[in-house]
Design an enzyme around this catalytic site. Sequence first.
Site, PDB file in Angstrom:
ATOM      1  N   GLU A  91      -1.156  -1.805  -9.868  1.00  0.00           N
ATOM      2  CA  GLU A  91      -1.039  -3.032  -9.074  1.00  0.00           C
ATOM      3  C   GLU A  91       0.215  -3.839  -9.400  1.00  0.00           C
ATOM      4  OE1 GLU A  91      -2.639  -3.237  -6.593  1.00  0.00           O
ATOM      5  OE2 GLU A  91      -4.482  -2.109  -6.912  1.00  0.00           O
ATOM      6  N   HIS A 143       1.831   2.317  -3.428  1.00  0.00           N
ATOM      7  CA  HIS A 143       0.802   2.997  -4.215  1.00  0.00           C
ATOM      8  C   HIS A 143       0.895   4.522  -4.109  1.00  0.00           C
ATOM      9  CE1 HIS A 143      -1.417  -0.185  -6.028  1.00  0.00           C
ATOM     10  NE2 HIS A 143      -1.773  -0.761  -4.895  1.00  0.00           N
ATOM     11  N   GLU A 156       0.824  -1.213   0.000  1.00  0.00           N
ATOM     12  CA  GLU A 156       0.000   0.000   0.000  1.00  0.00           C
ATOM     13  C   GLU A 156       0.857   1.261   0.000  1.00  0.00           C
ATOM     14  OE1 GLU A 156      -2.911  -0.552  -0.748  1.00  0.00           O
ATOM     15  OE2 GLU A 156      -3.005  -2.672  -0.221  1.00  0.00           O
TER      16      GLU A 156
END
Length: 786
Positions: free
Chosen positions: A468, A449, A446
């Site tokens: 992703e 990202h 995460e």
Amino acid sequence: MDTKLDPSRDDLPLMANTSHILVKHYVLDLDVDFESQIIEGTIVLFFESGKKQSGSTKEPCRSESNEACRFRMPEPCHSPVTDTRTFSSKTRSNDFTICGKGEKDTSGKDGNHDNREQASGISSSKYCCDTGNHGSEDFLLVLDCCDLSVLKVEEVDVAAVPDRWREQLDYYARCSQAPGCGELLFDTDTWSLQIRKTGAQTATDFPHAIRIRYSTKPQGRSVTWTSDQSGRPCVYTMGSPINNRALFPCQEPPVAMSTWQATVRAAASFVVLMSGENSAKPTQLREGCSSWHYYVTMPMPASTFTIAVGSWTEMKPETCSSNDLAAERSLSPSEADFRYVGICGHMEYPCRFQNPSATIQEIIPHRVFAPLCLKGACQETLLQLVPPCLSAAHRVLGTHPFSRLDILIVPGNFPSLGMASPHIIFLSQSVLTGNSHLCGTRLCHEVAHAWFGLAIGARDWTEEWLSEGFATHLEDVFWAKAQQLDPHEAQEQQELKACLRWCRLQDEVRNSPEEMQVLRPNKEKTGHVSDSGSSVVKHGLNPEKVFMQVHYLKGYFLLRFLAQRLGDDTYFAFLRKFVHTFHGQLILSQDFLQMLLENIPEEKRLELSVENIFRDWLESSGIPQPLQRERQAGAECGLARQVSVEVEKWIRMNRRPRKRKRRETEEVFEKLLPDQLVLLLEHLLEQKTLNPRTLQSLERAYRLTQQDAEVRHRWCELIIKHKYTKAYKDVERFLQEDQVSFIFQQMGILLMLSPDCPVHLLTQGPRSLTSSSSQILKHFPKIFKK
């Protein structure tokens, strides 16, 4: 698997006419009512019209300063503006507020709605228009909108917004509360809100700011109303396939990059977390009601807006550790990488990549929130991992794109292990169990990202691999550095991960529609929109897509392939350069690949081209041929070989008769890493039968019920496959505590296929957290009656 796809049902429409007019800034003013499960209030949209948006950049950014951006605002309509500099601590000018039980607007004759309209979901009024009755000469604003009750739309008087960011935010708020200049005609359909002003024939003639009064619906698909692990009510955005259009009317296409600020009121017992640059603190409005204010100055797609309201508690370490002392550690200028300092390529905003103090900030300020009942688990696992994971990410990619980070442990019905938004990360409670491995890897995913998915976004949402695939590849690199592994250990663990992902990709390819295995399904039309700016996200609403990992896995293997071709040092040096070049912008696959190939020495290029990569990796279904050749030729890594040895031991043990000879040697089992345990159990799942004695020994040898969710999931599959009734309680616990919502969603899909679907169909699919759910249902129907 040959499943017929229906574009009319599977594709997600993006209706906003962004080629004609763009939202530059949103001001949300909302009340959260848990009793009615409604979020209600107003949103003001400030427009910049007449700009044909193609994803290209605007004026370059030079520094993170108060004079970083100049908004070209329209002429005001010269109505008086009340001074509301304390907007974040006051109700709106018309006192239309819900805060706690019993305080609801009941007006119905002054142009606002009444409770009956709200309850029935009526989204039209006497101010709605029939678009067929107003000739084509009027400009029509189209916004993405779904599951909302739109009650009133009006033009807003605006004043010039100043250059300085802090003043700018204040003026936006003041303008948003200005009197209306006249109500506008509007209409709604399934996916959009359409607004027009009589006589406004072009986007330039259209009002430069409008206010929309609306309310969400309890069943709206952008937010989830539920209870947390302590049984307290909460609501949060869960990353719905329809994004935020059921939370507020907006422009969903990613090219509509905007800033926002939001004031949210809720009962004083609740904490409001949001994607915002500031660590907001509550302002008490009156007894029992508090207001929270957040803002962002970096333009981003509206889909990245996130909110969570609940009885969250900030988690802090019991004792001060070395990690806590370094919680906001910065590198010295000599340690930092300044090779790419220069003018940024994005539209203007206060950019951290141009701020010397930000570029050397290794660990950004961060907070962790969760229900109080998870305090011990957070202190034991998560709190200790945040600083090293943030530090590792900085060492790999450089400047953190965002100035701070909140991490929230979300309720048990959250449908994945994690989700990243600007300044906030949601993590599943499942990552807190077992050792720190699953928590660390998911946190690293995460965190990645922030660079890929947020600071750099895909201009076409069908190219999910750009988010992703990168996050999956980087999570291994970040986690190895966070653990301070030596190069050999890091390489071994990453090879083991590759082995697991190879197995999952093969499962995915065998059990999913071919059309949904393509990373660039629109091919040469990728990034194209209609003349108005509307488009569709291919398969965006397909229910199977929720469970698919093809964009993660094929994207990961492509990046791994490229990194091996270049060598890690060259590849990650390029990646830092790429981040500095494209942060704050939207990209397509060719932007990354073309820049990469330009930076590869000729001797390493070896038939690599954008066209070949498109053909082999991005525009074809199935296993990419280069990957197939690599896996066939590659030798098993040391950690995987160790697992193979252990598998043979368990197979021998399973074959032994119940009464053994006395002199027979007992098997000695080695201690295994979490990923090795996953691989071991996956190998054992291939065995036709395992007897109860073997399963009992297996659980005891590795303490499987105390492992992380990935391991326990495979253990549950073994229990179900071999009808090991003694351990059904372990399956029940897994269902109740680890992403049980996945099971409900998959059951809905299966019921759509056939009401009497045979049991063998229910077990088909990749080995995700849902592949054994249908078998589990047979044994635990009582769980689903609760």
